[in-house]
Design a protein around this motif. Sequence first.
Motif, PDB file in Angstrom:
ATOM      1  N   LEU A   6      -5.924   2.548  -4.062  1.00 42.44           N
ATOM      2  CA  LEU A   6      -6.358   3.607  -3.156  1.00 42.44           C
ATOM      3  C   LEU A   6      -7.171   3.036  -2.000  1.00 42.44           C
ATOM      4  O   LEU A   6      -6.969   3.397  -0.832  1.00 42.44           O
ATOM      5  N   ARG A   7      -8.096   2.106  -2.311  1.00 50.35           N
ATOM      6  CA  ARG A   7      -8.983   1.566  -1.285  1.00 50.35           C
ATOM      7  C   ARG A   7      -8.265   0.621  -0.326  1.00 50.35           C
ATOM      8  O   ARG A   7      -8.668   0.476   0.825  1.00 50.35           O
ATOM      9  N   LEU A   8      -7.214  -0.027  -0.799  1.00 49.62           N
ATOM     10  CA  LEU A   8      -6.449  -0.899   0.095  1.00 49.62           C
ATOM     11  C   LEU A   8      -5.820  -0.108   1.239  1.00 49.62           C
ATOM     12  O   LEU A   8      -5.602  -0.631   2.331  1.00 49.62           O
ATOM     13  N   LYS A   9      -5.560   1.164   0.974  1.00 45.27           N
ATOM     14  CA  LYS A   9      -4.964   2.011   2.012  1.00 45.27           C
ATOM     15  C   LYS A   9      -6.017   2.529   2.987  1.00 45.27           C
ATOM     16  O   LYS A   9      -5.686   2.956   4.097  1.00 45.27           O
ATOM     17  N   ALA A  10      -7.277   2.532   2.553  1.00 41.54           N
ATOM     18  CA  ALA A  10      -8.379   2.987   3.410  1.00 41.54           C
ATOM     19  C   ALA A  10      -9.585   2.092   3.120  1.00 41.54           C
ATOM     20  O   ALA A  10     -10.545   2.524   2.493  1.00 41.54           O
ATOM     21  N   PRO A  11      -9.536   0.827   3.549  1.00 40.47           N
ATOM     22  CA  PRO A  11     -10.532  -0.148   3.105  1.00 40.47           C
ATOM     23  C   PRO A  11     -11.944   0.085   3.608  1.00 40.47           C
ATOM     24  O   PRO A  11     -12.914  -0.272   2.920  1.00 40.47           O
ATOM     25  N   PHE A  12     -12.121   0.673   4.781  1.00 38.15           N
ATOM     26  CA  PHE A  12     -13.446   0.751   5.381  1.00 38.15           C
ATOM     27  C   PHE A  12     -13.990   2.173   5.522  1.00 38.15           C
ATOM     28  O   PHE A  12     -15.111   2.368   5.972  1.00 38.15           O
ATOM     29  N   SER A  13     -13.200   3.141   5.112  1.00 35.88           N
ATOM     30  CA  SER A  13     -13.668   4.535   5.124  1.00 35.88           C
ATOM     31  C   SER A  13     -13.110   5.228   3.878  1.00 35.88           C
ATOM     32  O   SER A  13     -11.916   5.497   3.806  1.00 35.88           O
TER      33      SER A  13
END
Length: 338
Positions: free
Chosen positions: A80-87
């Motif tokens: 999940l975070r790889l798709k939205a790494p900074f937000s």
Amino acid sequence: MTVYSIWNNKGGTGKTSLAFQTVTRFAQKNPTKKILVIDMCPQANMSEILLGGQEGLGSKNLLAQQGRTPRCSIGGYFDLRLKAPFSPPVYSAEDYVSRPGEINSEIPINIDLVCGDPLLELQAIAMNTLANADIPGVNAWLGVINWLKELLNQLSYDYVFIDTNPSFSMYTQIALAASDRVMLPVMADDSSRRAIQNAFSLIYGLKLPSEVYSKYTFAKKMIDAGRDLPKIHLIIKNRLTQYMGTASAFRAVLVGIDADISQLLKSYPQHFTFSSVADGTENVRDFGTTGVVAFARGCPFSSMPTGKLTLSGRRVQVKPEYRKQALIAIDDVVSKIS
């Protein structure tokens, strides 16, 4: 919430079996506390034990958790975070939490689990690339290093225990960055003495071979970001010989380890939660057959039967006195967790 990592850059220290027994016993002694185990290791051995072990179809149960939608594991969350790494996107942290006590009746019901996942190795490549990205106005490294902390911010637990990989890979750094305290298992050998020094180099950027490395260290990046470093809380001298203990030929090494810790305490007291070697170390004997059986059955020492048992279709014997000794050793470790 107090977050512990069980970590050593050196493999073969019995970290996972020790962590399993320590966490389950701690949960038994603190039944009103909510406890989360995070398996930050691609081998996911901790998850398999909690979910039943070899005898209780732990591997199959783990695959079932990883097969859920969303994938119920640390790998699923990192996907999940790889798709939205900074937000951080909108998500439910509970989607990534399993309840092993509902699957393996030996596990205290106050323990929850974020399962390990072999995807971590593949994800680490992407994490490193993202962390090194040059994005104006964004601290890319901190954005990635905060992933686990951001997950924990959505959850409510009294204690979190992270079983880590014997490495200093990106996902291990993510675990340590989310931790308040570190428990460091070592063996009675010279390589474990070096491992303690290595731990201080890797976490705190101390005693580096060259100043060239200083600006790239985990510590430097954490401090520059205004983040606190985790403190060493307990050094566990694990797998001491069953019959000879600290009076064996290993004694000289153990004395040397204590001397190293004493020197580190004097030089860098800010990196410890304790002020004396006695307060911050614990000796644990080799669990032998008792440990192997407990590992395979996904069973804490406190509830494991003794006598002749079946393991992989073969009969093995667990002596009551050995189980008692193992439980006493774990209770000594648990007494130093607060």
